[in-house]
Design an enzyme around this catalytic site. Structure first.
Site, short mmCIF file in Angstrom:
data_model
loop_
_atom_site.label_atom_id
_atom_site.label_comp_id
_atom_site.label_asym_id
_atom_site.label_seq_id
_atom_site.Cartn_x
_atom_site.Cartn_y
_atom_site.Cartn_z
N ASN A 142 -20.34 15.87 38.89
CA ASN A 142 -19.86 17.22 39.15
C ASN A 142 -19.43 17.39 40.60
O ASN A 142 -19.07 18.49 41.01
CB ASN A 142 -20.90 18.27 38.74
CG ASN A 142 -22.16 18.21 39.57
OD1 ASN A 142 -22.31 17.38 40.46
ND2 ASN A 142 -23.09 19.09 39.25
N LYS A 171 -15.66 15.89 34.05
CA LYS A 171 -16.92 15.34 34.55
C LYS A 171 -17.13 13.87 34.19
O LYS A 171 -17.79 13.15 34.92
CB LYS A 171 -18.10 16.17 34.07
CG LYS A 171 -18.16 17.53 34.73
CD LYS A 171 -19.39 18.27 34.32
CE LYS A 171 -19.47 19.56 35.10
NZ LYS A 171 -20.82 20.08 35.17
N THR A 222 -27.57 16.65 16.85
CA THR A 222 -27.57 15.54 15.89
C THR A 222 -28.97 15.03 15.63
O THR A 222 -29.16 14.22 14.75
CB THR A 222 -26.71 14.38 16.41
OG1 THR A 222 -27.26 13.92 17.63
CG2 THR A 222 -25.27 14.79 16.58
N GLY A 268 -30.51 19.84 24.37
CA GLY A 268 -29.15 19.60 24.79
C GLY A 268 -29.06 18.46 25.77
O GLY A 268 -29.88 18.33 26.67
N ALA A 269 -28.09 17.61 25.56
CA ALA A 269 -27.91 16.46 26.44
C ALA A 269 -26.44 16.30 26.79
O ALA A 269 -25.90 15.21 26.82
CB ALA A 269 -28.46 15.19 25.78
N GLY A 270 -25.79 17.45 27.06
CA GLY A 270 -24.40 17.42 27.51
C GLY A 270 -24.36 17.06 28.99
O GLY A 270 -25.28 16.44 29.51
N GLY A 271 -23.33 17.49 29.68
CA GLY A 271 -23.17 17.15 31.08
C GLY A 271 -24.34 17.57 31.95
O GLY A 271 -24.99 16.73 32.58
N ALA A 272 -24.64 18.86 32.00
CA ALA A 272 -25.76 19.33 32.83
C ALA A 272 -27.09 18.88 32.24
O ALA A 272 -27.99 18.47 32.98
CB ALA A 272 -25.71 20.85 32.96
#
Length: 191
Positions: A96, A77, A162, A136-140
């Site tokens: 994506n 991604k 974190t 959460g601040a990943g890809g999605a």
């Protein structure tokens, strides 16, 4: 389980889902069923690509005349920056999907966030003027954050493991982790 087979002809349009691995990806079965049900002469196939071969495979697929788009999944991604990206993909730091525009140029995009916000609207949850706690601040998650931040008058806080994350607009936000989410300064909803 009933399997529905679609006739593939010389005019069938091709789409691929690129990942490493791809065995777990449900998109081919979902999209091919949809194509068949809607009478669309297209097929989505899984394409297992190791990271070292990604650029060569994508360039090869893009050079064909009957490939109209690619879905991009883990771990690729963030690796599609050799191609022009939409503002959403650039802000969320990942794509994506890649599609061929009418002018034959390819564009990397991310529709996770827009899909999430449309889902909220469809379920009767209007994010406008609401506080949102996104863990959460990943890809999605990043793509969802970008879309939520584009909703007028919304306030989004992004929590990560974190405790601090950089928002898509470049500002830094110190956040609570999931264990302190109950202390958020806005009403919580419970199941």
């Amino acid at each position: 389980m009933t399997t529905q087979h679609q006739l593939i002809t010389g005019s069938t349009r091709l789409f691929g889902v690129i990942g490493d691995p791809v065995e777990q990806v449900p998109a081919p079965s979902m999209m091919n069923s949809l194509f068949a049900r809607l009478g669309i002469d297209a097929v989505l196939v899984p394409v297992h690509v190791r990271p070292a071969r990604l650029a060569a495979v994508v360039r090869g697929l893009q050079s064909t005349e009957n490939v109209d788009g690619l879905l991009i999944t883990v771990p690729h991604k963030r690796a599609v920056w050799d191609w022009p990206t939409s503002p959403t993909a650039a802000l969320s730091d990942g794509a994506n999907a890649m599609r061929c525009a009418r002018d034959d140029r390819w564009l990397a995009d991310n529709f996770d966030g827009e899909g999430f916000v449309r889902g909220l609207h469809a379920a009767g949850h209007e994010p406008q003027g609401r506080h949102v706690w996104l863990v959460g601040a990943g890809g999605a998650g990043s793509a969802i954050a970008v879309s939520l931040l584009s909703v007028p008058n919304s306030r989004s806080a992004i929590g990560t493991s974190t405790g601090c994350t950089r928002l898509p607009n470049g500002s830094q936000h110190t956040s609570r982790d999931a264990s302190t989410a109950s202390q958020a300064p806005w009403p919580r909803t419970s199941r």
